[in-house]
Design an enzyme around this catalytic site. Structure first.
Site, PDB file in Angstrom:
ATOM      1  N   GLU A  18       0.860  -1.211   0.000  1.00  0.00           N
ATOM      2  CA  GLU A  18       0.000   0.000   0.000  1.00  0.00           C
ATOM      3  C   GLU A  18       0.871   1.227   0.000  1.00  0.00           C
ATOM      4  O   GLU A  18       0.789   2.060   0.887  1.00  0.00           O
ATOM      5  CB  GLU A  18      -0.873   0.053   1.265  1.00  0.00           C
ATOM      6  CG  GLU A  18      -2.123  -0.745   1.170  1.00  0.00           C
ATOM      7  CD  GLU A  18      -3.000  -0.613   2.414  1.00  0.00           C
ATOM      8  OE1 GLU A  18      -2.529  -0.073   3.422  1.00  0.00           O
ATOM      9  OE2 GLU A  18      -4.141  -1.037   2.347  1.00  0.00           O
ATOM     10  N   GLU A  39      -9.341  -5.468  -0.497  1.00  0.00           N
ATOM     11  CA  GLU A  39      -9.903  -5.220   0.832  1.00  0.00           C
ATOM     12  C   GLU A  39     -11.253  -4.540   0.741  1.00  0.00           C
ATOM     13  O   GLU A  39     -11.327  -3.355   0.430  1.00  0.00           O
ATOM     14  CB  GLU A  39      -8.964  -4.342   1.672  1.00  0.00           C
ATOM     15  CG  GLU A  39      -7.691  -5.048   2.051  1.00  0.00           C
ATOM     16  CD  GLU A  39      -6.909  -4.306   3.125  1.00  0.00           C
ATOM     17  OE1 GLU A  39      -7.481  -3.416   3.795  1.00  0.00           O
ATOM     18  OE2 GLU A  39      -5.727  -4.620   3.279  1.00  0.00           O
TER      19      GLU A  39
END
Ligand code: NAG
Ligand code: NAG
Ligand code: NAG
Ligand code: NAG
Ligand code: NAG
Ligand code: NAG
Ligand code: NAG
Ligand code: NAG
Ligand code: NAG
Ligand code: NAG
Ligand code: NAG
Ligand code: NAG
Length: 794
Positions: A154, A222
């Site tokens: 990320e 996610e």
């Protein structure tokens, strides 16, 4: 809250297994623009995040099974470096960290595995899952082009903060690809990931996301079906209809890999949570912390997954054609040459229900919902359809007591002028660091003559503090921050002529798990002053301070059954209440039955707990503020964010602490509690997570159009080895109230109870289908009818 509404990940490998009897074959995994491809076949992946250290090995088979029964075919987990390399070169893959066993359990269940290797994971985990010792290796700068630390997750947003950030991300990608693992790599939230690495989406909604290359499939790594909790904050909840809506929209718009973060959140055992994150990592996930399906969420999503899987073939063999059906209504139609057809009809209006016409048939679409038509005609699922199966909701223990020293115990670690950084000193080997000094007053001090009380003023970088003056805990106006970790503490203190002892216990509550340069965030005291000496303020920040790392009981590991006798415990009939720095131990029996077990810590203050040496975790009575924007009822419609459906204003953020059943022995179980500030141990109780009563509520088809809608169904399931013994309530008509207090309305089918009894009695689980033959659907034609059911398990 974090700087970014995003969390976690990054590099991750896709593993697959094909198991036939006892031998396994590695598959050929590739991808094209539509999906991942296994051995030449496109495949839909519906995946569940279950983090292996957040449960115990004894729970793994059931958790994985619950995901499989919930209609999923893949399990996802991070790899937690800090749990695997406790000190440089010293590896551990045991107990909760037995990654190999976890992966094999997934394989045995016949499921696929997505492995997110980190090494940085964030995950609300202590220090982002990176070992603390790494920070102390010379030249180490986390998440940067620094030799001791080179792999990422990320990352894109962080590039701006680090010298060579972009080069570093590209290096990480090519390093990963060069490993030739034979499976594709993905990078979460790295929108310029270099070929062949696939960039993926993490958010509450990803229908509008497209990967950077048209040759890559659309992957959602996610989807947050809830949110994590922090001590002192209220409880976040995400309505199940909105979770289902977001998933259906993603599949509608061409998505083919979807993962719930989390599907089972679990528990941050021991000292593994990130800063201020509660020991519970329940996440409002479809399987609750204790491993039980959370209904209606679990059951509703199961039906969604089954509906999507019905369409798998045609979905993956065609690209969608979209049609507008109204200002906020559209259809995406998938049709292939074999004549197969599937359609998704959506209404993204957040307030208004509508009826749309698709291929000459009318379909009722509730606001903020998607209907799935597996054959372009019949609705097999609507995301807003209410099917809820909500579940409802010992004797006093005999305690021995050991009083921890206030201040320095044993030999001091060192004396130093000035206040040191807490984390640099403890290196996170413990939460605790004592800062102690003493101060001498002569009798002519103004406050001693007038009786006025001086004020202690402390500044801290965090996380929390207990202050003791002459061995007494003093009440500060704040002992932790409500926003950033930094806080100011003030307290009136009783000083006396002569020598006064000042013992300050600084504590960390989990280290930050993300943010630019988070590993440099300091903790501990920065300034200590006393106001009121002959009207002066005395700053003794730069005095000589004596330091001690940790507390004695923890150092002697008196929570381990083998080390209990390292100190002298005092047996009590009435254990002392509201005593700071006190250890309590009791012999406990395993609660009967096989339901999961929680420890009720409502009446304790702050500290840690262990059973048979296994770390239950930190507990804290920290409450959320009463003006947190909590809700009684949550409207599922409209864009969700984690602040939308909060509950628990003014209540302790966590009351129940999960104690896995596998930690109990047949007899002689030892529960040990370290209470830091004072509580009432007589009120500590084990409680079985009770599912004596289960309910279901489902609406009849709103448009009454039998041909275009499926029949609504209620699924009821008792815990393992138990069965439905009575039907407490059943009414098809216009019942009112909630689970536990359902009441009959004006319209009621008198045959409801006998029908439910026929289908459900003496069964572990049953499905009640709302069909014309089972219920009198013609009853009170003008009323909107529902079926409400409550049964008990025994
Ligand atoms: C894997 O599958 C791809 C296409 O699906 C094919 O081009 C490739 O040759 C296969 N590789 C192996 C090792 O079988
Ligand atoms: C509808 O389809 C067209 C052509 O395939 C595409 O350009 C457009 O983005 C699609 N619209 C939506 C809302 O997906
Ligand atoms: C819809 O109805 C019209 C008029 O009755 C008919 O011409 C058309 O073929 C129908 N379309 C479909 C998809 O059935
Ligand atoms: C278990 O159920 C009983 C009866 O319904 C209730 O009194 C008790 O509070 C429940 N315990 C928990 C932990 O929910
Ligand atoms: C505690 O007192 C200090 C100093 O007066 C002040 O800065 C701080 O905001 C107070 N904290 C709370 C929670 O009232
Ligand atoms: C921790 O120690 C290192 C090296 O002694 C120092 O550079 C760093 O600034 C310290 N961190 C804090 C927060 O004091
Ligand atoms: C200290 O302050 C109080 C009130 O502000 C005053 O009454 C007292 O005289 C002062 N004492 C000295 C020693 O200045
Ligand atoms: C602090 O400690 C040092 C060395 O132990 C000592 O020389 C010094 O006098 C002390 N200072 C104070 C203010 O007590
Ligand atoms: C505590 O017990 C462990 C084994 O459980 C042992 O290795 C250790 O030496 C003991 N520590 C003390 C201080 O007795
Ligand atoms: C619904 O949508 C309108 C218009 O887009 C917006 O102003 C409103 O805030 C939304 N309501 C909710 C509950 O999301
Ligand atoms: C609903 O139930 C009826 C039987 O009462 C059956 O004929 C019909 O096919 C069912 N509809 C669907 C979509 O399953
Ligand atoms: C209830 O069941 C009986 C026997 O099956 C039937 O005769 C009666 O019509 C039913 N009542 C209603 C209201 O459906």
């Amino acid at each position: 809250m974090k700087i970014l509404p995003v969390r976690l990940i990054v590099l991750f490998i896709f593993f697959s297994f094909c198991c036939f009897n006892s031998f396994c074959l590695a598959a050929n995994v590739t991808y094209d623009h539509r999906s991942l491809i296994i051995d030449g076949r496109r495949k839909l992946f519906l995946s569940a995040s279950i983090h292996y250290p957040r449960s115990v090995p004894a729970m793994w088979p059931e958790l994985i099974q619950a995901a499989k029964e919930g209609g999923l075919n893949t399990i996802e987990s991070y790899v937690f470096w800090s749990g695997h390399e406790l000190s440089p070169g010293k590896y551990s893959f045991e107990g909760r960290y037995d990654l190999v066993k976890f992966v094999k359990t997934v394989q045995q269940a016949g499921m696929y595995m997505l492995l997110r290797i980190g090494p940085f994971v964030a995950a609300e985990y202590n220090y982002g899952g990176v070992p603390v010792w790494l920070h102390y290796i010379p030249g180490s700068v986390f998440r940067s082009y620094s030799k001791p630390f080179m792999v990422e997750n990320e990352y894109q947003w962080y590039e701006q903060f680090y010298k060579g950030g972009k080069e570093y991300a590209m290096w990480a990608a090519s390093m990963a690809v060069s490993q030739n693992t034979g499976v594709p790599w993905i990078m979460c939230q790295q929108y310029d990931a270099p070929d062949p690495v696939i960039d993926t989406c993490n958010s509450f909604y990803c229908d509008q996301f497209t990967p950077h290359s048209s040759k890559m499939p659309k992957i959602w790594t996610e989807n947050w079906p809830g949110w994590f909790k922090k001590f002192g904050a209220p409880d976040p909840h995400r309505p199940h209809q909105d979770v289902a809506f977001s998933v259906a929209r993603f599949i509608q718009k061409g998505g083919s890999v979807h993962n719930y973060y989390m599907y089972h959140g679990g528990t941050n055992f021991g000292r593994t949570s990130g800063d201020f994150v509660t020991t519970s990592y329940d996440y409002d996930a479809p399987i609750d912390e204790y491993g039980l399906p959370r209904n209606p969420k679990w059951g509703h999503l199961k039906e969604l997954h089954e509906a999507i899987m019905l369409c798998e073939g045609v979905l993956l063999n065609s690209d969608p054609i979209n049609l507008s059906l109204g200002p906020s209504q559209e259809a995406d139609v998938y049709a292939d040459s074999s004549g197969a057809c599937a359609a998704f009809l959506s209404n993204t209006d957040n307030a208004t229900d509508t009826t749309v016409v698709f291929r000459n048939v009318s379909y009722f679409l509730p606001a903020w919902s998607v209907s799935i038509l597996s054959d372009c005609k019949n609705v097999v699922f609507n995301t807003a359809k209410s099917d809820s199966s909500a579940d409802e909701g010992s004797k006093a223990l005999q305690w021995d007591v050991f009083k921890e020293m206030t201040g320095i115990w044993g030999e001091a670690n060192f004396v130093k002028s000035g206040l040191v950084d807490h984390l640099n000193t403890t290196k996170d080997t413990t939460d605790y660091l004592w800062y102690t000094t003493s101060i001498i007053f002569s009798e002519d001090e103004e406050f001693l003559r007038t009786g006025s009380q001086p004020v202690l003023l402390i500044e801290s970088k965090g996380h929390t503090l207990h202050a003791f003056i002459n061995q007494e805990l003093v009440q500060g106006n704040s002992t932790y921050s409500t926003g950033t970790l930094v806080f100011s503490f003030t307290a009136l203190i009783p000083l006396k002529a002569g020598k006064n002892k000042i013992d300050l216990l600084s504590m960390t509550v989990g280290l930050p798990s993300a943010g630019p340069f988070y590993e440099w965030t300091g903790t501990g005291l920065t300034s200590v002053k006393i106001k009121g000496f002959n009207n002066r303020t005395l700053d003794f920040s730069s005095y000589n301070w004596t330091y001690k790392i940790g507390v004695q009981g923890e150092d002697l590991r008196i929570y381990n059954p083998d080390n209990l006798t390292n100190v002298n415990w005092t047996p009590t009939s009435e254990p002392p209440k509201n005593q700071p720095l006190t250890w309590y131990k009791a012999v406990v029996n395993e609660p009967v039955g096989d339901e999961p077990i929680g420890l009720d810590m409502l009446h304790m203050g702050k500290g840690q707990a262990w059973l048979n040496g296994e770390p239950i975790g930190r507990y804290w009575d920290k409450r959320s503020s009463i003006d947190d924007h909590c809700v009684q009822e949550c409207d599922y419609r409209g864009t969700f964010n984690q602040q939308k459906c909060l509950t628990g204003s003014g209540e302790p953020t966590q009351r129940w602490y999960h104690v896995p059943r596998s930690w109990f022995k047949p007899s002689g179980n030892i529960l040990v509690i370290f209470e830091e500030k004072g509580g009432d141990p007589t009120r500590i109780r084990f409680s079985r997570r009770n599912i004596s009563s289960i309910c279901g509520l489902v609406a009849a088809d709103e448009d009454g159009n039998e041909s275009s809608n499926s029949n609504a169904t209620i699924h009821l399931q008792c815990p393992k080895n138990r069965s439905i013994s009575t039907v407490k309530f059943a009414s098809f008509g216009t019942p009112t109230g909630k689970c536990g207090s359902f009441r009959m309305g004006d319209c009621h089918d008198p045959n409801s109870t006998s029908f439910v009894e026929k289908v459900c009695l003496n069964k572990n689980k049953c499905a009640i289908e709302l069909t014309e033959t089972n219920f009198n659907k013609g009853l009170c034609p003008d009323a909107t009818k529902t079926l409400a059911v409550e049964v008990t398990c025994s």
